[in-house]
Scaffold this motif. Structure first.
Motif, PDB file in Angstrom:
ATOM      1  N   GLN A 131     -30.667 -58.761  44.638  1.00 14.91           N
ATOM      2  CA  GLN A 131     -31.299 -58.675  46.026  1.00 14.91           C
ATOM      3  C   GLN A 131     -32.488 -57.835  46.184  1.00 14.91           C
ATOM      4  N   LEU A 132     -33.500 -58.320  46.912  1.00 18.86           N
ATOM      5  CA  LEU A 132     -34.844 -57.596  46.983  1.00 18.86           C
ATOM      6  C   LEU A 132     -35.252 -57.204  48.716  1.00 18.86           C
ATOM      7  N   LEU A 133     -35.802 -55.861  48.672  1.00 18.97           N
ATOM      8  CA  LEU A 133     -36.502 -55.589  49.925  1.00 18.97           C
ATOM      9  C   LEU A 133     -38.131 -55.989  49.545  1.00 18.97           C
ATOM     10  N   LEU A 134     -38.430 -56.838  50.504  1.00 20.43           N
ATOM     11  CA  LEU A 134     -39.715 -57.402  50.512  1.00 20.43           C
ATOM     12  C   LEU A 134     -40.488 -56.576  51.531  1.00 20.43           C
ATOM     13  N   TYR A 135     -41.904 -56.095  51.304  1.00 19.56           N
ATOM     14  CA  TYR A 135     -42.764 -55.493  52.243  1.00 19.56           C
ATOM     15  C   TYR A 135     -44.000 -55.827  52.130  1.00 19.56           C
ATOM     16  N   ARG A 136     -44.829 -55.613  53.236  1.00 14.28           N
ATOM     17  CA  ARG A 136     -46.340 -56.045  53.280  1.00 14.28           C
ATOM     18  C   ARG A 136     -47.209 -54.953  52.665  1.00 14.28           C
ATOM     19  N   LYS A 137     -47.557 -55.154  51.348  1.00  9.55           N
ATOM     20  CA  LYS A 137     -48.359 -54.140  50.445  1.00  9.55           C
ATOM     21  C   LYS A 137     -49.705 -53.817  51.412  1.00  9.55           C
ATOM     22  N   ASP A 138     -50.268 -54.790  52.008  1.00  5.04           N
ATOM     23  CA  ASP A 138     -51.525 -54.792  52.609  1.00  5.04           C
ATOM     24  C   ASP A 138     -51.327 -53.554  53.924  1.00  5.04           C
ATOM     25  N   LEU A 139     -50.155 -53.852  54.891  1.00  3.13           N
ATOM     26  CA  LEU A 139     -49.865 -53.222  55.838  1.00  3.13           C
ATOM     27  C   LEU A 139     -49.706 -51.712  55.480  1.00  3.13           C
ATOM     28  N   PHE A 140     -48.850 -51.634  54.432  1.00  2.00           N
ATOM     29  CA  PHE A 140     -48.415 -50.190  53.775  1.00  2.00           C
ATOM     30  C   PHE A 140     -49.763 -49.320  53.519  1.00  2.00           C
ATOM     31  N   LYS A 141     -50.534 -50.058  52.800  1.00  2.68           N
ATOM     32  CA  LYS A 141     -51.925 -49.377  52.137  1.00  2.68           C
ATOM     33  C   LYS A 141     -52.641 -48.968  53.413  1.00  2.68           C
ATOM     34  N   GLU A 142     -52.751 -49.690  54.532  1.00  2.00           N
ATOM     35  CA  GLU A 142     -53.756 -49.360  55.853  1.00  2.00           C
ATOM     36  C   GLU A 142     -53.098 -48.025  56.368  1.00  2.00           C
ATOM     37  N   LYS A 143     -51.792 -48.156  56.171  1.00  2.00           N
ATOM     38  CA  LYS A 143     -51.238 -46.830  56.666  1.00  2.00           C
ATOM     39  C   LYS A 143     -50.959 -45.706  55.954  1.00  2.00           C
ATOM     40  N   GLY A 144     -51.117 -45.826  54.757  1.00  2.00           N
ATOM     41  CA  GLY A 144     -51.014 -45.008  53.676  1.00  2.00           C
ATOM     42  C   GLY A 144     -49.451 -44.608  53.582  1.00  2.00           C
ATOM     43  N   LEU A 145     -48.589 -45.628  53.634  1.00  3.44           N
ATOM     44  CA  LEU A 145     -47.100 -45.254  53.298  1.00  3.44           C
ATOM     45  C   LEU A 145     -46.632 -45.487  51.821  1.00  3.44           C
ATOM     46  N   PRO A 146     -45.809 -44.978  51.452  1.00  2.00           N
ATOM     47  CA  PRO A 146     -45.426 -45.055  49.966  1.00  2.00           C
ATOM     48  C   PRO A 146     -44.269 -46.237  49.981  1.00  2.00           C
ATOM     49  N   VAL A 147     -44.158 -46.509  48.740  1.00  2.23           N
ATOM     50  CA  VAL A 147     -43.132 -47.673  48.545  1.00  2.23           C
ATOM     51  C   VAL A 147     -41.987 -47.598  49.169  1.00  2.23           C
ATOM     52  N   PRO A 148     -41.248 -48.473  49.921  1.00  2.00           N
ATOM     53  CA  PRO A 148     -40.042 -48.283  50.494  1.00  2.00           C
ATOM     54  C   PRO A 148     -38.891 -48.425  49.883  1.00  2.00           C
ATOM     55  N   ASP A 149     -38.815 -47.480  48.800  1.00  5.46           N
ATOM     56  CA  ASP A 149     -37.609 -47.715  48.009  1.00  5.46           C
ATOM     57  C   ASP A 149     -36.570 -46.376  48.086  1.00  5.46           C
ATOM     58  N   SER A 150     -36.481 -45.802  49.428  1.00  3.87           N
ATOM     59  CA  SER A 150     -35.560 -44.724  49.737  1.00  3.87           C
ATOM     60  C   SER A 150     -35.143 -44.926  51.419  1.00  3.87           C
ATOM     61  N   TRP A 151     -34.124 -44.420  51.485  1.00  2.00           N
ATOM     62  CA  TRP A 151     -33.696 -44.414  53.148  1.00  2.00           C
ATOM     63  C   TRP A 151     -34.958 -43.893  53.878  1.00  2.00           C
ATOM     64  N   ASP A 152     -35.437 -42.472  53.644  1.00  2.00           N
ATOM     65  CA  ASP A 152     -36.362 -41.898  54.559  1.00  2.00           C
ATOM     66  C   ASP A 152     -37.808 -42.705  54.447  1.00  2.00           C
ATOM     67  N   ARG A 153     -38.220 -43.212  53.328  1.00  4.90           N
ATOM     68  CA  ARG A 153     -39.276 -44.242  53.192  1.00  4.90           C
ATOM     69  C   ARG A 153     -39.368 -45.442  54.051  1.00  4.90           C
ATOM     70  N   ILE A 154     -38.074 -46.235  53.959  1.00  7.00           N
ATOM     71  CA  ILE A 154     -37.834 -47.297  54.809  1.00  7.00           C
ATOM     72  C   ILE A 154     -37.980 -47.071  56.295  1.00  7.00           C
ATOM     73  N   LEU A 155     -37.151 -45.936  56.820  1.00  9.10           N
ATOM     74  CA  LEU A 155     -37.277 -45.634  58.277  1.00  9.10           C
ATOM     75  C   LEU A 155     -38.649 -45.429  58.681  1.00  9.10           C
ATOM     76  N   GLN A 156     -39.238 -44.382  57.611  1.00  8.16           N
ATOM     77  CA  GLN A 156     -40.589 -44.178  58.117  1.00  8.16           C
ATOM     78  C   GLN A 156     -41.678 -45.098  58.295  1.00  8.16           C
ATOM     79  N   ALA A 157     -41.708 -46.036  57.527  1.00 10.55           N
ATOM     80  CA  ALA A 157     -42.334 -47.266  57.336  1.00 10.55           C
ATOM     81  C   ALA A 157     -42.169 -48.016  58.684  1.00 10.55           C
TER      82      ALA A 157
END
Length: 449
Positions: free
Chosen positions: A142-168
């Motif tokens: 199973q994979l978590l898919l995320y929009r790299k372009d949107l993450f880059k625009e907002k300066g967000l880290p890779v969503p590989d942990s609970w806190d990063r997922i909630l933050q994003a």
């Protein structure tokens, strides 16, 4: 004279009844949960090749995975089980314990093909009473898919942990234009349990404690429930299932979703029946695929986990054993790459090769093309980093309760959908997190009894 005629009639009737039913003996029934039109066509072509080689006909019958358990129960009651059954590992050991699967036949096939040719993790999952309940066929992570372009625009880290997922999810959430995280919430879908279970595993939640007892009423489970409910604040309301999450991601209306690798061909624009909106908006074919990141291992507050799924081939109790074995062996040898080629992005080879060519199926899989309308190699379209994310750790597979000899209980959990149904009550504010954890624990224990 009348008695002589009657005697001859009886003898003739017995002779007719005892004649072999050639058509019946030369046909077996194969149930498959791969029921998309294109995949069914491929399976029937594989069956035709097998028939040309063996003169054994295979009737391919599609069955929806979500209704598989009920279909098997009904077929068992009427003596109409299929000869061979393609099914998720979640049901395998439970059906073996009920006597629905022929363990001896499956074990014979594994030994004949060579135990060393299968991934160790997949065989460990089907081990049952000094044998194998079924034969591993394919798998996916199973994979978590995320929009790299949107993450880059907002300066967000890779969503590989609970806190990063909630933050994003919070930062990118802008409904109705885009949802921060599309969480599975439909109580009648296995998909909901798969997504929730990934997060539960990532926080150290285990079905069985070290003493062999069901133990879901734990601080880790309560934390997982609260985290999942927090995620749903960034999702649409209602019963969200796999179709909703896929459609919203491909249409550019979801920043993150959880899905199997089967989605790779959809978001890459290789299907004419599914429009990839971000590609059109940007005027660049392949834009969404290029700007999608993948996470397979998630870090929770008290653990780390990857969720994997294995599908198996089983011979049933009522099967015509000899032709059923031939069909299964064909699927795992001459027909294996054709089978994997139905959807190579979601069908990882758990049989790596043969005794003489130990990695031939892995190598063959790497060269397969995916897509429906347009075909392309996964490695060429997404790159080797994505391939590595999808393929790695096939030898280290684990599954709730299986290694603790609770396979029958796992089958009952999936048949009843008790976890997603209680989860939904909690998400709808019908229960507190503590009450939901307690109810899950009590109802799963009741299933075991």
């Amino acid at each position: 004279m009348r008695s002589v005629k009657l005697y001859l009639l009886i003898i003739f009737s017995v002779f007719i009844v005892s004649l072999p039913a050639t058509g019946a003996q030369n046909q077996i029934t194969f149930w498959t949960t791969e029921m998309e039109t294109e995949r069914l066509e491929i399976q029937r072509k594989i069956a035709q090749t097998f028939t040309a080689k063996t003169k054994i006909h295979v009737r391919v019958v599609p069955v929806h995975e979500n209704r598989l358990a009920k279909k098997i129960t009904a077929a068992n009651a009427t003596g109409a089980l299929p000869d061979v059954l393609y099914h998720p590992i979640d049901f395998t050991l439970g059906w073996a314990k009920k006597g629905l699967l022929d363990v001896q036949s499956a074990t014979n096939i594994v030994n004949r093909l060579g135990k060393e040719t299968f991934s160790t993790g997949s065989l460990n999952l089907v081990w049952f009473s000094d044998g194998y309940a079924a034969v591993p066929m394919d798998g996916w992570h199973q994979l978590l898919l995320y929009r790299k372009d949107l993450f880059k625009e907002k300066g967000l880290p890779v969503p590989d942990s609970w806190d990063r997922i909630l933050q994003a999810a919070q930062v990118l959430h802008n409904p109705p234009l885009i949802w921060g995280f599309m969480a599975a919430t439909d109580p009648d879908q296995i998909y909901t349990q798969q997504v929730f279970k990934h997060f539960a595993l990532s926080n150290g939640v285990r079905l069985i404690d070290p003493f062999g007892t069901v133990d879901l009423n734990t601080p880790e489970m309560i934390q997982t429930l609260e985290f999942y409910k927090a995620l749903t604040r960034f999702s649409p309301r209602g019963n969200i299932h796999w179709l909703h999450t896929r459609m919203d991601y491909v249409s550019g209306r979801a920043a993150m979703i959880m899905w199997s690798p089967y989605i790779l061909d959809e978001l890459s624009g290789l299907r004419n029946d599914l429009t990839v909106i971000p590609d059109i908006v940007k005027g660049k074919p392949g834009y969404l695929a290029e700007n999608t990141g993948f996470v397979s291992i998630i870090h929770g507050l008290k653990g780390t986990a990857q969720y994997s799924q294995i599908n198996c081939l089983g011979i049933t109790r009522d099967a015509d054993k000899a032709p059923a074995k031939q069909w299964m062996e064909f699927l795992l040898t001459d027909g294996y790459l054709s089978w994997l080629g139905m959807a190579p992005e979601g069908k990882l080879p758990v049989r790596k090769g043969t005794r003489h060519e130990p990695n031939c199926f892995i190598k063959g899989w790497m060269g397969l093309e995916f897509g429906v309308t347009i075909r392309a190699k996964i490695s060429e379209f997404y790159g080797m980093d994505v391939i590595k994310t999808i393929v790695e750790r096939m030898d280290g597979l684990n599954h709730w309760g299986v290694t603790e000899n609770k396979g029958a209980l796992i089958a009952r959990i999936y048949e009843t959908k008790v976890i997603p149904r209680i989860l939904k009550r909690f998400l709808d504010d019908g229960l507190s997190a503590r009450q939901a954890a307690q109810m899950m624990n009590d109802q799963v224990k009741a299933l075991e009894k």
